[in-house]
Design a protein around this motif. Sequence first.
Motif, PDB file in Angstrom:
ATOM      1  N   LEU A  21       0.767  -1.120   0.004  1.00  0.00           N
ATOM      2  CA  LEU A  21      -0.169   0.057   0.217  1.00  0.00           C
ATOM      3  C   LEU A  21       0.821   1.208   0.112  1.00  0.00           C
ATOM      4  N   VAL A  22       1.953   1.405   0.817  1.00  0.00           N
ATOM      5  CA  VAL A  22       2.502   2.615   0.912  1.00  0.00           C
ATOM      6  C   VAL A  22       3.861   2.423   0.126  1.00  0.00           C
ATOM      7  N   GLY A  23       4.345   1.441  -0.250  1.00  0.00           N
ATOM      8  CA  GLY A  23       5.642   1.117  -0.791  1.00  0.00           C
ATOM      9  C   GLY A  23       6.658   0.590   0.303  1.00  0.00           C
ATOM     10  N   GLY A  24       7.857   0.380  -0.240  1.00  0.00           N
ATOM     11  CA  GLY A  24       9.063  -0.379   0.524  1.00  0.00           C
ATOM     12  C   GLY A  24       9.898  -1.302  -0.148  1.00  0.00           C
ATOM     13  N   GLY A  25      10.521  -2.223   0.328  1.00  0.00           N
ATOM     14  CA  GLY A  25      11.518  -2.992  -0.109  1.00  0.00           C
ATOM     15  C   GLY A  25      12.964  -2.554   0.208  1.00  0.00           C
ATOM     16  N   SER A  26      13.838  -3.530  -0.056  1.00  0.00           N
ATOM     17  CA  SER A  26      15.151  -3.078   0.074  1.00  0.00           C
ATOM     18  C   SER A  26      15.603  -1.950  -0.735  1.00  0.00           C
ATOM     19  N   LEU A  27      15.093  -1.891  -1.963  1.00  0.00           N
ATOM     20  CA  LEU A  27      15.168  -0.916  -2.835  1.00  0.00           C
ATOM     21  C   LEU A  27      14.023  -0.113  -2.938  1.00  0.00           C
ATOM     22  N   PRO A  28      13.744   0.814  -2.053  1.00  0.00           N
ATOM     23  CA  PRO A  28      12.278   1.470  -1.905  1.00  0.00           C
ATOM     24  C   PRO A  28      11.364   1.656  -3.282  1.00  0.00           C
ATOM     25  N   ARG A  29      10.444   1.231  -3.471  1.00  0.00           N
ATOM     26  CA  ARG A  29       9.541   1.161  -4.642  1.00  0.00           C
ATOM     27  C   ARG A  29       8.222   1.880  -4.046  1.00  0.00           C
ATOM     28  N   PRO A  30       7.325   2.728  -5.038  1.00  0.00           N
ATOM     29  CA  PRO A  30       6.210   3.348  -4.736  1.00  0.00           C
ATOM     30  C   PRO A  30       5.188   2.205  -4.557  1.00  0.00           C
ATOM     31  N   GLY A  31       4.226   2.529  -3.890  1.00  0.00           N
ATOM     32  CA  GLY A  31       3.128   1.640  -3.367  1.00  0.00           C
ATOM     33  C   GLY A  31       1.939   2.199  -4.048  1.00  0.00           C
ATOM     34  N   GLU A  32       0.816   1.662  -3.681  1.00  0.00           N
ATOM     35  CA  GLU A  32      -0.252   1.747  -4.046  1.00  0.00           C
ATOM     36  C   GLU A  32      -0.854   3.298  -3.849  1.00  0.00           C
ATOM     37  N   ILE A  33      -0.386   4.085  -2.710  1.00  0.00           N
ATOM     38  CA  ILE A  33      -0.773   5.337  -2.334  1.00  0.00           C
ATOM     39  C   ILE A  33      -0.121   6.218  -3.319  1.00  0.00           C
ATOM     40  N   SER A  34       1.130   6.009  -3.761  1.00  0.00           N
ATOM     41  CA  SER A  34       1.869   6.874  -4.745  1.00  0.00           C
ATOM     42  C   SER A  34       1.473   6.799  -6.045  1.00  0.00           C
ATOM     43  N   LEU A  35       1.056   5.437  -6.446  1.00  0.00           N
ATOM     44  CA  LEU A  35       0.703   5.228  -7.888  1.00  0.00           C
ATOM     45  C   LEU A  35      -0.757   5.785  -7.910  1.00  0.00           C
ATOM     46  N   ALA A  36      -1.382   6.142  -6.749  1.00  0.00           N
ATOM     47  CA  ALA A  36      -2.738   7.010  -6.770  1.00  0.00           C
ATOM     48  C   ALA A  36      -2.525   8.581  -6.932  1.00  0.00           C
ATOM     49  N   HIS A  37      -1.469   9.023  -6.915  1.00  0.00           N
ATOM     50  CA  HIS A  37      -0.850  10.324  -7.078  1.00  0.00           C
ATOM     51  C   HIS A  37      -1.624  10.991  -7.842  1.00  0.00           C
ATOM     52  N   ASN A  38      -2.390  12.311  -7.416  1.00  0.00           N
ATOM     53  CA  ASN A  38      -3.238  13.109  -8.524  1.00  0.00           C
ATOM     54  C   ASN A  38      -4.499  12.479  -8.793  1.00  0.00           C
ATOM     55  N   GLY A  39      -4.690  11.277  -8.174  1.00  0.00           N
ATOM     56  CA  GLY A  39      -5.984  10.537  -8.505  1.00  0.00           C
ATOM     57  C   GLY A  39      -6.591  10.070  -7.632  1.00  0.00           C
ATOM     58  N   VAL A  40      -7.018   8.848  -7.654  1.00  0.00           N
ATOM     59  CA  VAL A  40      -8.149   8.149  -6.752  1.00  0.00           C
ATOM     60  C   VAL A  40      -7.491   6.843  -6.237  1.00  0.00           C
ATOM     61  N   LEU A  41      -7.533   6.764  -4.786  1.00  0.00           N
ATOM     62  CA  LEU A  41      -7.495   5.406  -4.220  1.00  0.00           C
ATOM     63  C   LEU A  41      -8.631   4.939  -3.727  1.00  0.00           C
ATOM     64  N   PHE A  42      -9.178   3.877  -4.282  1.00  0.00           N
ATOM     65  CA  PHE A  42     -10.379   3.111  -3.864  1.00  0.00           C
ATOM     66  C   PHE A  42      -9.971   1.984  -2.728  1.00  0.00           C
ATOM     67  N   LEU A  43     -10.715   1.950  -1.614  1.00  0.00           N
ATOM     68  CA  LEU A  43     -10.483   0.708  -0.839  1.00  0.00           C
ATOM     69  C   LEU A  43     -11.720   0.202  -0.564  1.00  0.00           C
TER      70      LEU A  43
END
Length: 499
Positions: free
Chosen positions: A279-301
């Motif tokens: 949801l928020v991103g992470g990993g040893s090499l940080p990658r964007p999560g769903e909230i960043s992929l929804a930047h300037n748009g909509v996150l539907f839960l």
Amino acid sequence: MSLAVTLSRAQEGAAAPQVVVEVHLSGGLPSTSIVGLPEAAVREARDRVRVAIQNTAFEYPSRRITVNLAPAELPKDGGRFDLAIALGILAAGSQVPRERLDDCEFLGELALSGELRPVPGILPALIRARRCGRRIVVPRANAAEAALVGEGDILLADSLAEVCAWLRGQGELASPATADLDTPPHGGPDMRDVRGQHQARRALEIAAAGGHHILLIGPPGTGKTMLAERLPGIMPAMTESEALESCAIRSLAGEPVDPADWRRRPFRAPHHTASGVALVGGGSLPRPGEISLAHNGVLFLDELPEFSRHVLEVLREPLESGQIAISRAARQATFPAEFQLVAAMNPCPCGYQGDPLHECRCTPDQVARYRTKISGPLLDRIDLCVEVPRVPIADLSAPRGPHDDDTATVRKRVVAAREKALMRAGQPNAELSVVNLERDCALPSAEREWLEGVLDKKGASARAYHRILRVARTIADIEGGPGCVEQVHLAEAMHYRRF
């Protein structure tokens, strides 16, 4: 002189810091060393580069080669530095002219044949290089992303040999085709498909106009998902800057970018089994999560209470700050996360509490446990809570009424209201600071006393008070009129509030 310098760019979260590639040839036993905090993929570049240079009919120097990637404290990973390293070695050996490297940046992974392979997450580097006023050479396979940034400063190449020929003045490199910035996004689902649910439609329009978060509560099959899917269509179109930001995040996540539809607002709907890292991103090499992929748009839960409590709690800070900072032992990264939250839930575990056609079999304790899965602090950050009741079957086939506006009509009202907010404060109403809120939502004494009395009885927090004012400001902008916030606007804003 056996020293050459080329420029490239690393990946650090949503940023693309510049990397200076210094190559020095010296006497001694033939060897190649790469320094400057390289990860394994970068250290392996010495073998890829050596074979690629040999297969391109150039001479790989039989000398001691030292490659320094500066700044030294910045971690470097991936194969994006291959092209810059290869050109630095060739320039240090006087096989290509050094002076042609001064105003250029180079990104690309080399195959053993000398061909250039695409680089993931290249869009932030392209944007940054253009802002710095430098030309940048990238693989032709990245042409779709390069087309979003524009022509002139970006050059495409298929191989190391093609880049070397260009540096020698023996050919030209192609520029990417420019994406049409005036092309509107493709049409999505229409608001006219939603029958009934006039209160939910009204709340969705308010949410789109002010950038407010919204929670839809109702039995299964009442149209909560239909409403959520239509929110991006009634939101104002993204500016070029916003569209580039959203595409850059998708590029970092390794998702394809379609130049024909790059201005569509993101709509992300992760499953309720998604982890906090997803949801928020992470990993040893940080990658964007769903909230960043929804930047300037909509996150539907959807099915909000079915998400893990821990997963939901990680949303609290991004909802306030509009960004997420991910810290690991060796890497830190910050990604933007200015999304609009749309959540949906049933009123109880079985879903039929308050439904006149189905009997609810849940006990009061079961209902209480179900609702307490959503914490008070998270619920306090949601501006609009709307009941979505069952629509009678007869209404589904009845002729559309005068209030069943299509997406284009609703969007016109939303855009007009949003423009008022931008002209007044330069930001959507949901993002108004306390200072701007006191200026733009100043209430007459009678309205202020009435509001304070109602909120005191309900035990509302300071955050709830400010969010009610922001929603009331948006309602006033939609309604037009003199522009001041009136008691009727405050009453409607409180009607959407869960205390």
